[in-house]
Design an enzyme around this catalytic site. Structure first.
Site, short mmCIF file in Angstrom:
data_model
loop_
_atom_site.label_atom_id
_atom_site.label_comp_id
_atom_site.label_asym_id
_atom_site.label_seq_id
_atom_site.Cartn_x
_atom_site.Cartn_y
_atom_site.Cartn_z
N GLU A 108 0.81 -1.21 0.00
CA GLU A 108 0.00 0.00 0.00
C GLU A 108 0.85 1.26 0.00
O GLU A 108 1.98 1.27 0.50
CB GLU A 108 -0.92 0.02 1.23
CG GLU A 108 -2.00 -1.05 1.18
CD GLU A 108 -2.87 -1.10 2.43
OE1 GLU A 108 -4.06 -1.42 2.29
OE2 GLU A 108 -2.36 -0.82 3.54
N CYS A 128 6.37 -6.37 7.27
CA CYS A 128 7.49 -5.85 8.08
C CYS A 128 7.94 -6.93 9.05
O CYS A 128 7.12 -7.66 9.61
CB CYS A 128 7.06 -4.60 8.84
SG CYS A 128 8.40 -3.81 9.78
N CYS A 135 1.51 -2.18 15.87
CA CYS A 135 1.48 -1.82 14.45
C CYS A 135 0.91 -2.98 13.63
O CYS A 135 1.40 -4.11 13.71
CB CYS A 135 2.89 -1.49 13.98
SG CYS A 135 3.03 -1.18 12.21
N GLY A 183 6.88 -1.72 6.08
CA GLY A 183 8.28 -2.15 6.10
C GLY A 183 9.21 -1.25 6.87
O GLY A 183 8.90 -0.10 7.19
N GLU A 184 10.37 -1.80 7.19
CA GLU A 184 11.49 -1.07 7.81
C GLU A 184 12.46 -0.70 6.69
O GLU A 184 13.17 -1.56 6.16
CB GLU A 184 12.17 -1.93 8.86
CG GLU A 184 13.57 -1.51 9.28
CD GLU A 184 13.67 -0.07 9.77
OE1 GLU A 184 14.57 0.65 9.30
OE2 GLU A 184 12.85 0.33 10.63
N SER A 240 11.69 6.08 14.95
CA SER A 240 10.49 5.68 15.68
C SER A 240 10.91 5.18 17.05
O SER A 240 11.26 4.01 17.22
CB SER A 240 9.75 4.58 14.90
OG SER A 240 9.31 5.08 13.65
N LEU A 241 10.89 6.08 18.04
CA LEU A 241 11.44 5.76 19.36
C LEU A 241 10.36 5.18 20.27
O LEU A 241 10.54 4.12 20.87
CB LEU A 241 12.05 7.01 19.98
CG LEU A 241 13.02 6.77 21.13
CD1 LEU A 241 14.27 6.03 20.66
CD2 LEU A 241 13.41 8.09 21.79
N ASN A 319 -3.13 5.04 16.49
CA ASN A 319 -4.22 4.70 15.59
C ASN A 319 -4.69 3.28 15.87
O ASN A 319 -3.87 2.38 16.07
CB ASN A 319 -3.76 4.82 14.14
CG ASN A 319 -3.46 6.25 13.77
OD1 ASN A 319 -4.32 7.12 13.88
ND2 ASN A 319 -2.23 6.52 13.34
N CYS A 362 -0.75 6.04 10.27
CA CYS A 362 0.48 5.42 10.77
C CYS A 362 0.16 4.16 11.56
O CYS A 362 -0.64 4.18 12.49
CB CYS A 362 1.23 6.43 11.63
SG CYS A 362 2.79 5.83 12.26
#
Length: 369
Positions: A108, A128, A135, A183-184, A240-241, A319, A362
């Protein structure tokens, strides 16, 4: 809280498409054209069609002789991405596209129109392997890496849609790219860096989007952050902490078990020192999990010590994802968290979240047909 999936750094090698024009740099394009027995000037001619005119169908490249179109179509334009469906919200100004790759893989991208910019959120992997429990993409696991061309073609297609007025708001120009889809990105390092170069190079070598308008996100692959710093690029790094302490981050972001917070922030400082670019820190705020005042204080203090003025925190209200036991923090808690981070001398704002109602925000991308 438990981690339901293992970390996966090495993607399966299955399903990668054949060589495409967008996989090749300028020298490789000329070599590929020469292999076909064509004069080298055809390489730039073909690239101007793809990158300049945003044309992906060789049959429509009418400045090329018909036999050449057939030849390059077979050799350099394998089937890449087909649209399965578009889903829109925000009066059509946010549009999620579900793509099917040649091997059937689903992915996507999300196009967002703002008053001052048009931003595309793109995927770098199908799925991912980082297994973050909040997530949807991470909980779906990793299918495979995307090729450079599959990444670039998401951008070309969005740029063409905007140019042609196919998105609400009339004709426009694509201005910003964020590698924040599925994905990373740094786990598909070589192809992502190549895609950044194609996206940002001026025509006929690329799509001509400013490097300063490109964001590459990561959950914190510290060695790859340092490697990216040495690439000579001017893209923004987004880390992304999600929490400043290792105890919680080991669970929220499982890669922390390999590269803890201090190591990630050291790498981020190296990136800022090397590139001169401010680092963004992403923080998904989760009710009663990572939204405590003391965590806001710790976050601000650690970031100020590591990065000084070269950091900005984006707080992202969590989200919802199917089956998740977590939800977003209440607005008063969110406001207090932001206030306390700012109080530590670190700029902190709440990110404008688009597309939640179409599962395009996100952490929601799951590529479900």
């Amino acid at each position: 809280m438990t981690v339901s999936l293992p970390l996966v750094f090495d993607a399966p090698r299955r399903g990668m498409p054949p060589r495409h024009l967008a996989d090749l740099d300028a020298e490789q394009r000329r070599a590929a054209v020469a292999e076909l027995g064509l004069p080298k000037f055809r390489a730039d001619q073909i690239a101007r069609q793809y990158y300049g005119r945003l044309e992906a169908d060789p049959a429509r490249m009418t400045d090329l002789p018909a036999p050449v179109r057939e030849q390059i179509g077979a050799a350099l334009f394998p089937r890449l991405l087909d649209v399965v469906k578009h889903v829109a919200c925000d009066d059509g100004r946010t549009r999620k596209t579900l793509w099917r790759a040649g091997d059937g893989t689903l992915l996507e991208s999300v196009l967002m129109r703002y008053a001052d910019r048009n931003t595309l959120c793109i995927s770098s992997q199908a799925g991912c392997g980082m297994a973050c429990p909040f997530c949807a993409t991470g909980q779906g696991g990793l299918n495979r890496n995307l090729s450079t061309a599959e990444i670039v073609d998401q951008v070309r297609a969005a740029a063409a849609a905007l140019r042609d007025g196919a998105v609400a708001g009339g004709p426009g120009r694509l201005s910003n790219i964020v590698f924040m889809g599925m994905g990373e990105p740094l786990a598909n390092y070589k192809r992502v860096v190549a895609a950044v170069r194609r996206i940002t190079a001026p025509a006929p070598d690329g799509l001509g989007i400013s490097q300063r308008n490109v964001v590459v996100s990561t959950v914190g692959l510290a060695p790859a952050i340092r490697k990216l710093a040495d690439e000579g690029l001017s893209v923004t790094l987004a880390v992304s902490l999600h929490t400043p302490d290792d105890e919680l981050r080991d669970t929220l972001v499982p890669v922390n078990n390999r590269w803890p917070v201090a190591e990630v922030l050291d790498a981020a400082r190296y990136y800022a020192d090397t590139t001169g670019r401010r680092v963004s820190v992403e923080y998904a705020l989760i009710r009663d999990i990572n939204d405590q005042p003391w965590r806001a204080d710790m976050l601000g203090a650690k970031l100020h010590k590591a990065l000084g003025s070269r950091v900005h925190v984006n707080v992202i209200p969590l989200n919802p994802t199917p089956g998740s036991k977590w939800d977003a923090s209440p607005k008063p808690v969110e406001r207090e968290f932001v206030r306390r981070v700012n109080e530590q001398g670190v700029p902190c704002t709440v990110r404008d979240t688009r597309g939640q109602e179409i599962a395009a925000a996100c952490g929601q991308l799951a590529a479900e047909n």
